[in-house]
Design a protein around this motif. Structure first.
Motif: not given
Length: 635
Positions: A298, A300-302, A306, A330, A333-335, A337
């Motif tokens: 999470r 990393y997603s912020q 990437n 998780e 979903q990050t990829y 985003e």
């Protein structure tokens, strides 16, 4: 996501119940019956004790081995054999009842405890019953607690913990204050539960008071208390205090690291979360678990770019976390985003045991991407794997239907929703209304809305928005008024739908009326989207000068949406050139990479014969390597 930390639960406190000493008045009562005891043969008495201990030991062992039904069955056999249980036996049975969640059995063992006199004589029994009732009936738990005249520390701590775990946060705080007022000293477990309540209340001042009290009581050596403090400061948006406390902790467990990483992520400090994770890897004997890995993903997603492929994905593979569906979900979903759908699918395909959440997450990724048709292909694979879609899967599929212009598929999903008994699900009802209204089928959307009468806000919001996007301004206002009459409080999103509908339908008086009532009547703070609606309304009415004056008087800095709405008004009615120039310059400063704004301003200068200005703009475009996109518009 569930709370990262909770203080010791009521059930954990109950486990300590058997360590209590027998209440003094009960012990004294036993010594007042010598004549009755003298009539029993000593050998027979000891034999009875051995039999009772045997029954109790077997029942307790079954509970410890997580075999509650067998424990309850053995207890019933004990009663049939006319063997009288003691309070320790009943304690074990209450715990077994709590493990299986048997409401009727809980009431039955409660009644039996009353009959045997354990409720009045053994506080441990009350504590155990409070623990069980708190899982499904807080009213009964509180009533039982209030009717207990002699409360001890463990019972009070259990009640505070139960309140904190069930959303009765102020009740938990009041119980703590009552304990202190009546001279009962809370322990570190009690304080941890109270901190948990203040964290969920987001009450920083209250949390600080409890922190100060814990320092005065010298509770600073308990890791569980430090963890509760970390959680409290993080949830109260005081991450600096949490980091300071974390840095001074002499002893940390894996929960401490998890709370701190989670707190940084929740407070928008992803870089700090990653630094703490690296510190955990370098200095801690305890290795990260799958929950920490989810928090790191999470973080990393912020980030603005990437970066997850730069080593961390390899770490997840190396440490075997791809076996955990939650961590993989998780990760994909990050990829997604970062619009890296290919990597998201590769991660999904590498997951050996895919659960329903993983399937639903991957379908949602496709539904929200530029490949919505793939969501339906993945659904077929999911069904071939003997996984049936749940409500969340169906919501994503309904969203994909509009993107691929598949109304018939949407209707089939609607039929499946009815057949599967999901019609009462508010999210699905909302998604169905959205789908029909986006296809222009407001009548069908209204039918879905009326067939599922609900006070759920999202259904009303979807219906209001559905009317709005189809230009039914009067219906928007009628539906909105009906929602208010039902006592449903509006939020900022539904006000955007209402104001947008008023703007597009020329309902100027109603639009200004609702705009002014937002903060004064409904305590909904206006944001840029609301101001954009009002600027758009003024522009559509040809009130460009008034619109510019409104923008200049805004209490927040206008963004591209605001200036874009004003620009659209200028172009539609051939507004004043000086305002058009001013707005175009504002847009260029806000979005210097958008060539269409330069072109618009250049054309304006050309119309006015200001060729030097035209040349300057062209040189700026060349410097930035900007080119006019064919068919592009600044509006």
């Amino acid at each position: 996501m569930s709370n990262v930390v909770r203080s010791c639960s009521a059930r954990q406190l109950f486990d300590k119940g058997t360590k209590r000493y027998l209440a003094p008045h009960a012990a004294w009562k036993g010594r007042t019956q010598p004549k009755k005891l003298s009539m029993v043969d000593p050998y027979e008495l000891f034999a009875q004790d051995d039999v009772l201990k045997s029954w109790t030991s077997k029942i307790s062992s079954l509970v410890r081995e997580n075999r509650p039904r067998e424990a309850i069955g053995l207890f019933k056999a004990m009663l049939v054999s006319e063997q009288r249980p003691n309070f320790v036996t009943v304690l074990s049975v209450i715990k077994a009842v709590g493990l299986i969640g048997g409401k009727d059995m809980a009431r039955g063992i409660h009644g039996y405890s009353l009959k045997m006199g354990f409720i009045d004589s053994e506080v441990a029994i009350v504590t155990a019953l409070v623990s069980v009732y708190s899982c499904w009936d807080m009213t009964a738990a509180i009533r039982l607690y209030n009717h207990t005249p002699c409360k001890d520390l463990v019972l009070c701590s259990a009640m505070i913990s139960a309140c904190a775990n069930n959303g009765e946060f102020w009740k938990a705080i009041k119980l703590l204050k009552a304990m202190v007022i009546y001279g009962m000293q809370p322990n570190h477990v009690t304080i941890s539960s109270a901190l948990s309540a203040s964290a969920d209340l987001a009450s920083l001042n209250l949390g600080r008071e409890i922190h100060g009290y814990s320092i005065r009581r010298s509770f600073y050596s308990y890791v569980i208390l430090h963890n509760s403090l970390l959680d409290m400061y993080s949830k109260c948006r005081h991450i600096e205090a949490a980091l300071l406390l974390f840095g001074h902790m002499q002893e940390k467990d894996i929960v401490s690291w998890r709370i701190m990483i989670h707190g940084c992520v929740e407070n928008g400090s992803p870089r700090k979360a990653l630094d703490i994770f690296l510190e955990l890897q370098s200095c801690c004997v305890d290795k990260a678990d799958e929950l920490i890995i989810q928090e790191v993903i999470r973080a990393y997603s912020q980030l603005s770019e990437n970066c997850i492929q730069q080593g961390f994905h390899s770490y997840v593979l190396k440490m075997g976390f791809t076996e955990f569906a939650s961590a993989v979900t998780e990760l994909l979903q990050t990829y997604a985003e970062f619009d890296d759908i290919e990597s998201a699918r590769r991660v999904f395909d590498e997951l050996r045991l895919k659960d329903l959440i993983a399937w639903s997450a991957m379908i949602a990724v496709y539904a929200e991407s530029s490949q919505p048709d793939t969501a339906f292909g993945l659904l077929r694979q999911m069904q071939m794997a003997n996984k049936n879609p749940n409500e969340f899967t169906l919501v994503s599929l309904l969203q994909a239907c509009f993107k691929v212009d598949a109304l018939e598929i949407g209707k089939n999903i609607h039929a499946h929703v009815i057949k599967s008994g999901y019609s009462t699900n508010a999210f699905l009802t909302s998604a169905l209304i959205d789908m029909y209204c986006k296809f222009g089928r407001t009548r069908e959307g209204k039918t879905v809305f009326e067939e599922n009468p609900s006070d759920d806000f999202i259904c009303w919001s979807s219906m209001i928005n559905g009317y709005g996007i189809n230009g039914y301004g009067e219906e928007v206002l009628e539906c909105f008024s009906n929602m208010l009459h039902r006592g449903i409080k509006p939020n900022d999103v539904v006000f955007i739908s209402v104001l947008s509908a008023c703007s597009h339908c020329g309902l100027e008086y109603e639009g200004w009326s609702w705009f002014h009532s937002m903060e004064t009547v409904y305590q909904v703070k206006r944001n840029l989207a609301h101001y954009a609606c009002m600027v758009d309304m003024l522009s559509r009415q040809g009130n460009i000068e008034e619109g510019l004056e409104f923008v200049n008087s805004m209490p927040i800095e206008p963004d591209r949406r605001i200036w874009g709405a004003l620009l659209a008004g200028c172009r539609n009615i051939d507004g004043p050139a000086e305002i058009l120039e001013f707005v175009a310059k504002k847009l260029i400063s806000l979005d210097p990479e958008n060539a269409s704004y330069y072109v618009l301003l250049s054309n304006l200068y050309a119309e006015q014969g200001r060729w030097e200005e035209v040349e300057k703009l062209r040189r700026r475009m060349d410097t930035r390597l900007l080119k006019k996109v064919t068919g592009s518009s600044a509006i």
